[in-house]
Design an enzyme around this catalytic site. Structure first.
Site, PDB file in Angstrom:
ATOM      1  N   HIS A 138      -8.494  -5.029  -1.960  1.00  0.00           N
ATOM      2  CA  HIS A 138      -7.885  -3.783  -2.445  1.00  0.00           C
ATOM      3  C   HIS A 138      -7.280  -4.018  -3.810  1.00  0.00           C
ATOM      4  O   HIS A 138      -6.775  -5.095  -4.118  1.00  0.00           O
ATOM      5  CB  HIS A 138      -6.827  -3.264  -1.461  1.00  0.00           C
ATOM      6  CG  HIS A 138      -5.838  -4.293  -1.021  1.00  0.00           C
ATOM      7  ND1 HIS A 138      -6.125  -5.235  -0.053  1.00  0.00           N
ATOM      8  CD2 HIS A 138      -4.571  -4.541  -1.421  1.00  0.00           C
ATOM      9  CE1 HIS A 138      -5.068  -6.015   0.132  1.00  0.00           C
ATOM     10  NE2 HIS A 138      -4.122  -5.620  -0.693  1.00  0.00           N
TER      11      HIS A 138
ATOM     12  N   HIS B 110      -4.359  -2.797  -6.286  1.00  0.00           N
ATOM     13  CA  HIS B 110      -3.088  -2.063  -6.389  1.00  0.00           C
ATOM     14  C   HIS B 110      -3.058  -1.385  -7.763  1.00  0.00           C
ATOM     15  O   HIS B 110      -3.263  -2.044  -8.789  1.00  0.00           O
ATOM     16  CB  HIS B 110      -1.888  -3.009  -6.331  1.00  0.00           C
ATOM     17  CG  HIS B 110      -1.681  -3.717  -5.026  1.00  0.00           C
ATOM     18  ND1 HIS B 110      -0.728  -3.331  -4.103  1.00  0.00           N
ATOM     19  CD2 HIS B 110      -2.287  -4.806  -4.494  1.00  0.00           C
ATOM     20  CE1 HIS B 110      -0.755  -4.158  -3.069  1.00  0.00           C
ATOM     21  NE2 HIS B 110      -1.689  -5.069  -3.279  1.00  0.00           N
TER      22      HIS B 110
HETATM   23  P1  AMP Z   1      -1.420  -7.114  -0.198  1.00  0.00           P
HETATM   24  O1  AMP Z   1      -0.089  -7.703   0.070  1.00  0.00           O
HETATM   25  O2  AMP Z   1      -1.889  -7.310  -1.620  1.00  0.00           O
HETATM   26  O3  AMP Z   1      -2.451  -7.571   0.819  1.00  0.00           O
HETATM   27  O4  AMP Z   1      -1.256  -5.544  -0.058  1.00  0.00           O
HETATM   28  C1  AMP Z   1      -1.329  -4.873   1.140  1.00  0.00           C
HETATM   29  C2  AMP Z   1      -0.615  -3.578   0.924  1.00  0.00           C
HETATM   30  O5  AMP Z   1      -0.949  -2.708   1.977  1.00  0.00           O
HETATM   31  C3  AMP Z   1       0.893  -3.704   0.903  1.00  0.00           C
HETATM   32  O6  AMP Z   1       1.388  -3.274  -0.350  1.00  0.00           O
HETATM   33  C4  AMP Z   1       1.339  -2.783   2.035  1.00  0.00           C
HETATM   34  O7  AMP Z   1       2.518  -2.077   1.747  1.00  0.00           O
HETATM   35  C5  AMP Z   1       0.153  -1.879   2.181  1.00  0.00           C
HETATM   36  N1  AMP Z   1      -0.010  -1.264   3.489  1.00  0.00           N
HETATM   37  C6  AMP Z   1       0.000  -1.885   4.686  1.00  0.00           C
HETATM   38  N2  AMP Z   1      -0.208  -0.985   5.672  1.00  0.00           N
HETATM   39  C7  AMP Z   1      -0.351   0.225   5.078  1.00  0.00           C
HETATM   40  C8  AMP Z   1      -0.578   1.549   5.554  1.00  0.00           C
HETATM   41  N3  AMP Z   1      -0.706   1.812   6.862  1.00  0.00           N
HETATM   42  N4  AMP Z   1      -0.662   2.553   4.657  1.00  0.00           N
HETATM   43  C9  AMP Z   1      -0.525   2.301   3.346  1.00  0.00           C
HETATM   44  N5  AMP Z   1      -0.323   1.063   2.827  1.00  0.00           N
HETATM   45  C10 AMP Z   1      -0.219   0.045   3.683  1.00  0.00           C
END
Ligand code: AMP
Length: 180
Positions: free
Chosen positions: A166, A168
């Site tokens: 993903h 950001h």
């Molecule tokens: P990473 O730490 O780069 O793997 O980012 C994962 C992101 O997913 C984090 O910023 C979380 O806040 C986000 N996240 C986890 N669960 C959800 C959800 N159900 N809806 C939206 N964002 C989420």
């Protein structure tokens, strides 16, 4: 050692005074140590957040990294999310724990082994480019005309917590450098 002089003089008074001083000294030497200093005040929220992000990343790294993730449920609309862009290849939705006024995640709908950027192979070049191009479209849609930041966390040291690649997209505030 010089003797303590009583204001009125006289060895009786002097003896009494000496014995009181000795008593006081013995009392002081048996006093408990002063109480320990109070524990430090709670860590600032940002530090706490950073610690929990790191913990989440380490916990995620301990699970099989190609397993379905919460993002699969978001793609299938099995759990709610705030979707801001969608087409047949990608989905963009607001991060549940925003780190900036605008914080959007852009993900491929088909993971195809792309749990993280470090797993990229040549066949992923098209979707990787498409994710970045979508980030630019969404930044425009969100009015981030003065700039924004793109982040791709990878692996435990990169603080990745969801093993479905993903991007950001962060904006709406002044970013600082270096990133934490
Ligand atoms: P990473 O730490 O780069 O793997 O980012 C994962 C992101 O997913 C984090 O910023 C979380 O806040 C986000 N996240 C986890 N669960 C959800 C959800 N159900 N809806 C939206 N964002 C989420």
């Amino acid at each position: 050692m010089s003797s303590i002089q009583s204001p009125r003089g006289g060895s009786g008074n002097n003896d009494k005074l000496l014995s009181r001083v000795a008593l006081l000294n013995s009392h002081l030497s048996t006093c408990p140590s002063p109480p320990p200093p109070p524990p430090p005040s709670p860590l600032p929220t940002t530090t706490t957040t950073m610690a929990s992000e790191k913990e989440a990343a380490l916990a995620a790294a301990a699970t099989p990294s190609d397993a379905p993730t919460i993002f699969d449920k978001i793609i299938k609309k099995e759990i709610p999310s705030t979707i801001v862009y969608e087409d047949d290849k990608v989905l963009a939705f607001r991060d549940i724990n925003p780190q900036a006024p605008t914080h959007i995640l852009i993900i491929p709908k088909v993971k195809d082994g792309l749990t993280g950027l470090s797993k990229a192979e040549e066949r992923h070049c098209e979707i990787l480019g498409y994710l970045l191009y979508t980030a630019k479209l969404v930044a425009k849609q969100e009015g981030l005309d003065d700039g924004f930041r793109i982040v791709i966390n990878d692996g435990p040291k990169g603080c990745q917590s969801v093993y479905h690649i993903h991007v950001h997209l962060l904006g709406g505030r002044q970013m600082t450098w270096p990133a934490g």
